[in-house]
Enzyme design. Structure first.
Site, PDB file in Angstrom:
ATOM      1  N   GLU A  96      61.667 140.625  20.287  1.00 53.61           N
ATOM      2  CA  GLU A  96      61.763 140.129  21.714  1.00 53.61           C
ATOM      3  C   GLU A  96      63.200 139.673  22.020  1.00 53.61           C
ATOM      4  OE1 GLU A  96      59.396 141.100  23.226  1.00 53.61           O
ATOM      5  OE2 GLU A  96      58.347 139.477  23.918  1.00 53.61           O
ATOM      6  N   THR A 118      63.349 140.972  33.931  1.00 47.98           N
ATOM      7  CA  THR A 118      63.041 139.755  33.510  1.00 47.98           C
ATOM      8  C   THR A 118      64.218 138.720  34.041  1.00 47.98           C
ATOM      9  OG1 THR A 118      61.842 140.806  31.710  1.00 47.98           O
ATOM     10  CG2 THR A 118      62.627 138.329  31.536  1.00 47.98           C
TER      11      THR A 118
END
Lengths: 311, 311
Positions: free
Chosen positions: A131, A184
């Site tokens: 991530e 994001t």
């Protein structure tokens, strides 16, 4: 059975479950990425092929590769080698944990290949490194459910404190993925750095009620608490027809929902499959006229997380 | 048994349970106020006597009177009359729900006298009117546990949405009441109107974990989540030796705790009576040299709430 070669299923996940922004996530049963992992005689990591998405094969630039590196480093067997073939069924950028599924699948897959040396918490740490590569931050809110299944709660990062929450069996998820790009970083940038105390109190009242509703299997309480007064009002503008979608889904019987992760996907929870499919129909009705391509997934919540499946 | 005359016990309560500021409260087994209620032939409310505190007998200026007025108004029996005698065992201004106990006790007492016409939610509404008189705001975070017992959650006021949370049997409470004055209005005034998003997220992660910990009876999780990063850092200055007290109580085995209500009382939760008593000893050690009068209470959490007791 050749245990030197396995296939892993790694589920899509919904993070930022309404009032549980940044802390509560859940795993859905489908779609999911699949990874074939094979032990090799050559030390190190090879990503043989990636199907379904245009992603780098270089293990240093691939989330599976990064999760695997951290796994092997901790495993500390200098001659350990693994080859991976990745089947991306979750579209990158969809907001349903595409990178998290791959990271989690790689971590769980290696753990299976090497005799389960690590526990879930450690596997989450490896996957969080994937991530970090994907988004610049080692979030756990997608990888935790991708590994543990069900609803998960990330209470703290320092130290890492993750809890599996009770998941009522009748909860189904309907997710619509509008094929637009929401970065994001953009979704983060529009958030306010400060929030009203009154809103914060409302939010944590809702989070507390959501968790109580899950444990009590009180669908009314779950429904009433699926409310995000802090992030959704800011981010809703990023999603076409968000408010109409939400209102009509709830009219069709959905308990509630919101933006999945940082979007553009939108999720709705329902009690049982029949309502979840009615919610899908309503999503179709709202989105069909918009001229935006989209996919819709209807799925129970997966209580299993990433796991070995038949080859 | 003369059911036209009953005695009610109404427990002290802790509101603002650490991360659960404004939403989570709990009832303790002792101390508690006691109220003798008697049906009368004369319509209306008479407060015959109040023992243990200097409070008004005028029903319009007394929280028991106000709760009773709202009860009788809703009951709509024009000739209904009640006489109350109040034994205040919870010091007003102590921060452990003194006014809430009296309001709750009156509401529950009248409900028993008149054949239980109302449910807990309605009784909470009556008692909230007592709170409105006492503090200017119709809070429910003390009256909810004072009526329902155990841990309670006030998710929302509009509409009123209150949930009884699971209460692990081994949880004990130690409360120290330093006899200094902390006005609720002052304690409110020093709070910030805005909070950092990062702090708010931490707080709702803790609240979610606290609720999960209660349902799972996971004392470690309860302990880790009993953290208030928003209100306690601001209000701690109101309480003499707060930080030393908290650190030493945790060293003595307390799971955690914080300011009870808006102070000045401080509560600590422990697993089991033995540790709760060790925590009391530590509170004594910290407070004895300070030259501040104080009381300490050690009690299990009361899962019963306000109730009829023998005359």
């Amino acid at each position: 059975m050749d245990t030197d070669c396995i296939k892993i299923f790694a589920p899509a996940t919904v993070a930022n479950v309404a009032c549980g922004f940044d802390v509560i996530g859940l795993a859905i049963d489908a779609p999911g990425d699949e990874i074939i992992l094979r032990k090799t005689d050559t030390p190190g990591i090879v990503i043989k092929a990636i199907h379904g998405a245009d992603l780098p094969l270089d293990p240093l630039l691939n989330v599976c590769g990064v999760a695997a590196q951290h796994f092997l480093k901790k495993l500390d067997q200098p001659d350990a080698g693994v080859e991976m073939e990745i089947f991306k069924n979750i579209a990158p950028g969809s907001g349903i944990g595409s990178s998290a599924a791959s990271s989690a699948g790689a971590a769980v897959g290696l753990n299976e290949l090497f005799g389960r040396p690590f526990d879930n918490k450690q596997l989450i740490r490896f996957a969080m490194e994937g991530e970090r590569l994907a988004s610049g931050a080692a979030h756990a809110d997608n990888v935790a459910p991708a590994i543990m299944g069900g609803f998960t709660l990330v209470r703290s990062y320092q130290p890492l404190d993750i809890t599996a929450l009770h998941t009522p069996a009748a909860l189904w998820v309907t997710v619509i993925h509008p094929q637009i790009e929401v970065k994001t970083s953009d979704a983060r940038a529009i958030l306010k750095q400060k929030v009203l105390m009154t809103d914060a109190i409302k939010q944590w009242g809702n989070v507390a009620a959501l968790v109580a509703g899950l444990y009590q299997e009180d669908y009314g309480l779950i429904s009433r608490s699926l409310e995000d007064v802090i992030v959704e009002p800011v981010r809703a503008i990023l999603i076409p027809a968000f408010h109409e979608l939400k209102i009509k889904c709830k009219e069709a019987g959905a308990l509630g929902g919101g933006i999945s992760g940082s979007g553009p996907s939108v999720f709705m929870l329902s009690r049982g499959e029949i309502i979840a499919r009615q919610v899908r129909d309503v999503m179709n009705e709202v989105y069909a006229p918009l001229g935006v391509d989209y996919n819709i997934y209807v799925s129970p919540i997966s209580t299993q997380g990433s796991r070995v499946i038949p080859m």
